[in-house]
Design an enzyme around this catalytic site. Structure first.
Site, PDB file in Angstrom:
ATOM      1  N   ASP A  67       0.818  -1.216   0.000  1.00 53.54           N
ATOM      2  CA  ASP A  67       0.000   0.000   0.000  1.00 53.54           C
ATOM      3  C   ASP A  67       0.851   1.266   0.000  1.00 53.54           C
ATOM      4  O   ASP A  67       2.072   1.206   0.222  1.00 53.54           O
ATOM      5  CB  ASP A  67      -0.963   0.003   1.199  1.00 53.54           C
ATOM      6  CG  ASP A  67      -0.290  -0.406   2.516  1.00 53.54           C
ATOM      7  OD1 ASP A  67       0.944  -0.514   2.563  1.00 53.54           O
ATOM      8  OD2 ASP A  67      -1.018  -0.608   3.503  1.00 53.54           O
ATOM      9  N   ASN A 136      -7.728  -2.732  14.548  1.00 52.42           N
ATOM     10  CA  ASN A 136      -9.116  -3.080  14.211  1.00 52.42           C
ATOM     11  C   ASN A 136      -9.183  -4.256  13.233  1.00 52.42           C
ATOM     12  O   ASN A 136     -10.215  -4.502  12.625  1.00 52.42           O
ATOM     13  CB  ASN A 136      -9.842  -1.861  13.633  1.00 52.42           C
ATOM     14  CG  ASN A 136      -9.158  -1.314  12.375  1.00 52.42           C
ATOM     15  OD1 ASN A 136      -8.189  -1.893  11.898  1.00 52.42           O
ATOM     16  ND2 ASN A 136      -9.657  -0.217  11.852  1.00 52.42           N
ATOM     17  N   HIS A 138      -7.433  -4.468  10.441  1.00 52.41           N
ATOM     18  CA  HIS A 138      -7.191  -4.150   9.031  1.00 52.41           C
ATOM     19  C   HIS A 138      -5.896  -4.797   8.538  1.00 52.41           C
ATOM     20  O   HIS A 138      -4.951  -4.993   9.296  1.00 52.41           O
ATOM     21  CB  HIS A 138      -7.260  -2.641   8.751  1.00 52.41           C
ATOM     22  CG  HIS A 138      -6.089  -1.815   9.170  1.00 52.41           C
ATOM     23  ND1 HIS A 138      -6.141  -0.895  10.192  1.00 52.41           N
ATOM     24  CD2 HIS A 138      -4.832  -1.732   8.677  1.00 52.41           C
ATOM     25  CE1 HIS A 138      -4.970  -0.302  10.303  1.00 52.41           C
ATOM     26  NE2 HIS A 138      -4.149  -0.780   9.407  1.00 52.41           N
ATOM     27  N   GLU A 143      -9.812  -1.735   5.435  1.00 51.72           N
ATOM     28  CA  GLU A 143     -10.423  -1.398   6.720  1.00 51.72           C
ATOM     29  C   GLU A 143     -11.743  -2.158   6.906  1.00 51.72           C
ATOM     30  O   GLU A 143     -12.384  -2.540   5.922  1.00 51.72           O
ATOM     31  CB  GLU A 143     -10.726   0.112   6.747  1.00 51.72           C
ATOM     32  CG  GLU A 143      -9.487   0.997   6.659  1.00 51.72           C
ATOM     33  CD  GLU A 143      -8.839   1.237   8.027  1.00 51.72           C
ATOM     34  OE1 GLU A 143      -9.044   0.413   8.946  1.00 51.72           O
ATOM     35  OE2 GLU A 143      -8.131   2.241   8.159  1.00 51.72           O
TER      36      GLU A 143
END
Ligand code: GLP
Length: 241
Positions: A67, A136, A138, A143
């Site tokens: 990314d 979380n 991800h 996400e």
């Protein structure tokens, strides 16, 4: 999923570096998927050490990163290209022409995503994909959401990720709100996946990953559908299992 629990962050890093080295030593022209974040930091130092000692050769290796922030140039100190150069590529004998990250300055991110995925496929796919995990759940910048996107795409970062990543910037306002990320479909095409996790902050996400349930509210749970995943986690990261 094969789980290896290590005592602490240092032993996690050494163990993970050994996994990457094993792949490259077996296949000197391996395609290696890499990740950014603070988790792989020490692991990269281990790989540098092996390279300097002459036990690991990167001269034929190709790397593919997951990314990049949208809007940050490769020269920006918080861009993932800068991170990779500074923490790995500038210290090993890799040909920089063979190191790839999505282009965060691409005019047409959809096109960029397709080109990136095609490039990975044309290289014959990734031999091993390194992953970190967000608090979380991800993965890369996939996400939690109602739907996940398979290919490389543009994504909005959640408040929690912006907050978590603000530690690398001068202020939270400077954190980009969007990124271009490999999608979970592309990630799952990797022949082998190596997920690393350290610290109590990751314990909840790891609990979800190991729950036996798959849901898009914890994107890491998708990895349960891959048949060659190694999770190397320290004792804190698995403390809720
Ligand atoms: C970032 C990256 C992820 C990384 C995650 C965890 O948002 N895009 O690839 O896995 O955060 O980062 P850290 O290792 O710093 O906890």
């Amino acid at each position: 999923m094969k789980l290896i629990v290590t005592k602490d962050y240092e032993t996690m890093s050494v163990r993970a570096a050994e996994e990457i080295a094993k792949i490259i030593n077996n296949k000197p022209d391996a395609v290696v998927g890499l990740a950014t974040g603070s988790t792989p930091f020490e692991m990269y130092k281990e790989l540098i050490k092996m390279n300097k000692q002459g036990t690991l050769d990167f001269s034929k290796v190709t790397t593919i990163n997951l990314d990049e922030y949208i809007g940050l140039s490769p020269q920006h100190p918080q861009s993932y290209r800068f991170f990779m150069d500074e923490n790995l590529f500038d210290h090993i004998n890799i040909d920089k022409k063979n190191t790839f990250l999505p282009n965060g300055l691409a005019k047409n991110v959809d096109e960029e995503g397709k080109t990136y995925d095609n490039m990975i496929d044309s290289l014959g796919g990734t031999d091993i994909q390194l992953l970190g995990i967000g608090k979380n759940g991800h993965i890369a910048f996939n996400e939690p959401d109602e739907k996940l996107i398979a290919g490389t795409h543009m994504t909005k970062l959640t408040e929690s990720t912006i907050k978590a990543n603000a530690r690398f910037f001068n202020s939270i306002e400077e954190v980009p709100k969007t990124a271009v990320t490999m999608g979970l479909g592309q990630i799952m095409k990797a022949k082998k996946i190596l997920l690393i996790a350290s610290g109590i902050d990751k314990a909840e996400a790891i609990k979800g990953l190991m729950s036996g349930k798959i849901n898009t509210s914890n994107p890491s749970t998708m990895l349960q559908m891959h048949n060659d995943v190694i999770l190397i986690a320290d004792e804190d990261a698995v403390s809720l299992l």
